[in-house]
Design a protein around this motif. Structure first.
Motif, PDB file in Angstrom:
ATOM      1  N   GLN A 175       0.821  -1.204   0.000  1.00  0.00           N
ATOM      2  CA  GLN A 175       0.000   0.000   0.000  1.00  0.00           C
ATOM      3  C   GLN A 175       0.861   1.263   0.000  1.00  0.00           C
ATOM      4  O   GLN A 175       0.553   2.238  -0.700  1.00  0.00           O
ATOM      5  N   LEU A 176       1.943   1.254   0.760  1.00  0.00           N
ATOM      6  CA  LEU A 176       2.862   2.394   0.730  1.00  0.00           C
ATOM      7  C   LEU A 176       3.498   2.542  -0.636  1.00  0.00           C
ATOM      8  O   LEU A 176       3.647   3.654  -1.158  1.00  0.00           O
ATOM      9  N   ASP A 177       3.899   1.433  -1.237  1.00  0.00           N
ATOM     10  CA  ASP A 177       4.523   1.476  -2.556  1.00  0.00           C
ATOM     11  C   ASP A 177       3.576   2.039  -3.610  1.00  0.00           C
ATOM     12  O   ASP A 177       3.993   2.763  -4.525  1.00  0.00           O
ATOM     13  N   THR A 178       2.295   1.722  -3.478  1.00  0.00           N
ATOM     14  CA  THR A 178       1.306   2.280  -4.403  1.00  0.00           C
ATOM     15  C   THR A 178       1.251   3.798  -4.288  1.00  0.00           C
ATOM     16  O   THR A 178       1.165   4.516  -5.290  1.00  0.00           O
ATOM     17  N   GLY A 179       1.309   4.282  -3.060  1.00  0.00           N
ATOM     18  CA  GLY A 179       1.321   5.728  -2.851  1.00  0.00           C
ATOM     19  C   GLY A 179       2.562   6.384  -3.438  1.00  0.00           C
ATOM     20  O   GLY A 179       2.489   7.482  -4.012  1.00  0.00           O
ATOM     21  N   ILE A 180       3.706   5.728  -3.304  1.00  0.00           N
ATOM     22  CA  ILE A 180       4.944   6.259  -3.883  1.00  0.00           C
ATOM     23  C   ILE A 180       4.811   6.350  -5.401  1.00  0.00           C
ATOM     24  O   ILE A 180       5.163   7.363  -6.021  1.00  0.00           O
ATOM     25  N   TYR A 212      10.865   3.497  -2.260  1.00  0.00           N
ATOM     26  CA  TYR A 212      10.794   2.040  -2.324  1.00  0.00           C
ATOM     27  C   TYR A 212      11.871   1.401  -1.449  1.00  0.00           C
ATOM     28  O   TYR A 212      11.626   0.429  -0.734  1.00  0.00           O
ATOM     29  N   ALA A 213      13.085   1.956  -1.497  1.00  0.00           N
ATOM     30  CA  ALA A 213      14.201   1.356  -0.766  1.00  0.00           C
ATOM     31  C   ALA A 213      14.011   1.458   0.741  1.00  0.00           C
ATOM     32  O   ALA A 213      14.319   0.514   1.481  1.00  0.00           O
ATOM     33  N   GLY A 490      10.864  -6.487  -6.511  1.00  0.00           N
ATOM     34  CA  GLY A 490       9.936  -5.453  -6.913  1.00  0.00           C
ATOM     35  C   GLY A 490       9.725  -4.476  -5.778  1.00  0.00           C
ATOM     36  O   GLY A 490      10.484  -4.454  -4.813  1.00  0.00           O
ATOM     37  N   PRO A 491       8.688  -3.624  -5.886  1.00  0.00           N
ATOM     38  CA  PRO A 491       8.406  -2.654  -4.834  1.00  0.00           C
ATOM     39  C   PRO A 491       8.304  -3.307  -3.462  1.00  0.00           C
ATOM     40  O   PRO A 491       7.714  -4.381  -3.310  1.00  0.00           O
TER      41      PRO A 491
END
Length: 498
Positions: A175-180, A212-213, A490-491
């Protein structure tokens, strides 16, 4: 409907009214000004601001409790505010507190999964939730009064026995990666983000972004370590409001919390704050036909003795439809769809001074210059008596409505206690605003606003600007490219999609 059709209907409309009404209509049509009796209604001054204060209790282990009885409805709400938030997380694991706040609740406890807890609470129209914030993490619960013991027991189980499950952490990471991935979609969001970067610095805990990192770097053990480090009575404030007996509630809370042992107190670094480097910081977003522009600098803290004068200044300058910047930039010049600003004041670090507008691409430069002009006038053109009266009325009326219920007052008292402010801070606000003079407004405008220490953020389609941005100052192109996901996967460090 044409004007002729409207006139044709006039006899029909008048047919159903009395002679007096017809005469009034005729007088109005003849240009006689109708009386405005509502303007003669006396408006009494605001009464003394005396919000109902909660009871404050401090346990021997350092835990602070606030109790605010309110018997209007058969509900009880509670919360635990825990010192330590995203501004305290390590730079290589930005996002840790957000992941912690979500995973904490969705994981449930060793004896009850998050899903099972959801179902049990839903049957009672109750809730137990956790979250991570900038300076705190928190646990909140709510229920009917009759169900308090059961729901509070669930809340304490989540507080003391979190499960922290790997699959729930993985979901939170996605969910955080989607926001990024989507953070550059919205031009206004980009502008707001760059305003913070300019004012505080890109590495400041008040401006840095999850990547992402940094998300991928967070491990399950990090969540457990954070919980063990922060959840201690001397780092917590417990507040309860609603339909309960204060003595009985105090006894229940003492029984639940008195046995907790103190932990290491979380300390907050004050940090160093420098004014932004002047110039124009430009993000070229070619898929939009309007610009989001901001003039930005540092604001102040609420414990500043000039806080009251700055509040009145802010209202006069940018507080609403009647403010100087709105009346000039939008109403008179027609250069913006929306325009406003704020001289921000945070509890324990400087807020932001911002003046911003959304304008069509061709008027980008003109809108910025108009806002700059109003900033200059704020320092040189003293407020009129009408401006002072209107600003004070607006500030005080809106302030009172922020604390017009016991629950709202409780929330503010918790914040004051958390940041070390005196309990009577709210009560002093009304008299502080009332004592501000026009000379005070001009003084603080000149003391705290320096055009040479302000920067400009522009997010828009550069090909459609009505003039070069260089007319506003030296231009720096801002790179908003999102660093790609970590190479190992991946993310969020997950295996790349097949």
């Amino acid at each position: 409907m044409t004007k002729w059709a409207g006139l044709a209907l006039l006899p029909v409309l008048l047919a159903g009214v009395g002679t007096g009404a017809v005469q009034a209509q005729a007088k109005h049509a003849a240009g006689v000004t109708a009386a405005e009796p509502w303007k003669k209604i006396p408006i009494p001054p605001l009464h003394d601001f005396k919000p109902v204060q909660p009871t404050r209790i401090e346990l021997a282990n350092g835990l602070v409790i606030f109790l605010q009885p309110d018997h209007e409805l058969p509900f009880i709400k509670g919360g635990i505010l825990i010192r330590g938030g995203s501004r305290d997380e390590p730079a290589d694991k930005i996002g840790l507190v957000s992941l912690y706040g979500q995973t904490w609740r969705t994981s449930g406890t060793p004896t009850e999964s998050g899903e099972a807890l959801d179902d049990a609470l839903a049957l009672k129209a109750a809730s137990v939730e956790t979250s991570g914030g900038l300076a705190t993490t928190s646990l909140r619960w709510s229920s009917f009064s009759k169900d308090f013991d059961l729901v509070f027991g669930d809340a304490m189980d989540v507080l003391l026995h979190p499960a922290f499950k790997a699959d729930k952490l993985a979901l939170a990471k996605r969910q955080l990666d989607t926001g990024i991935a989507r953070r550059n979609d919205d031009a206004s969001g980009i502008a707001g983000r760059e305003v913070s970067v300019l004012a505080y610095g890109k590495d400041s805990p008040y401006a840095r972004e999850t990547e992402y990192a940094t998300v991928a770097a967070v491990k399950l053990s990090d969540l457990k370590d954070w919980h063990d480090r922060t959840v201690a009575p001397n780092n917590m404030i417990v507040s309860v409001s609603g339909d309960f007996d204060p003595a009985a509630m105090e006894a229940k809370l003492r029984q639940a919390f008195e046995g907790m042992k103190q932990g290491k107190k979380q300390l907050v670094s004050k940090g160093e704050y420098k004014d932004p480097k002047p110039g124009v910081y430009f993000v070229n977003k070619t898929d939009v036909d309007q610009s989001n522009v901001y003039i930005v600098g540092l604001g102040t803290e609420r414990n500043n003795p000039d806080y009251y004068a700055l509040s009145v200044m802010n209202e006069i300058f940018s507080g609403g439809f009647g403010s100087r910047v709105f009346q000039s930039v939008r109403t008179r010049l027609g250069l913006a769809y929306s325009v406003g600003g704020a001289y921000g004041a945070s509890y324990d670090h400087p807020g932001l001074f911002t003046v911003g507008a959304a304008t069509k691409s061709a008027s980008t430069v003109a809108a910025v210059k108009a806002m700059e002009d109003e900033i200059g006038k704020l320092k040189t053109v003293p407020p009129t008596a009408a401006e002072m009266k209107s600003a004070k009325d607006q500030v005080l009326n809106s302030f009172v409505f922020n604390y017009d219920s016991p629950e709202k007052t409780l929330s503010e008292q918790v914040s004051l206690a958390f940041y070390g402010y005196p309990a009577d801070f709210l009560e002093k606000y009304k008299s502080g605003i009332e004592q501000v003079t026009a000379a005070d407004v001009t003084r603080v405008a000149n003391k705290y606003i320096d055009e040479k220490k302000l920067a400009i953020v522009v997010v828009g389609n550069g090909a459609e600007f009505g003039g070069p941005l260089t007319g506003l100052g030296a231009v720096t192109d801002v790179d908003i490219a999102i660093p790609p996901p970590v190479a190992a996967g991946g993310p969020g460090g997950l295996p790349p999609p097949q």
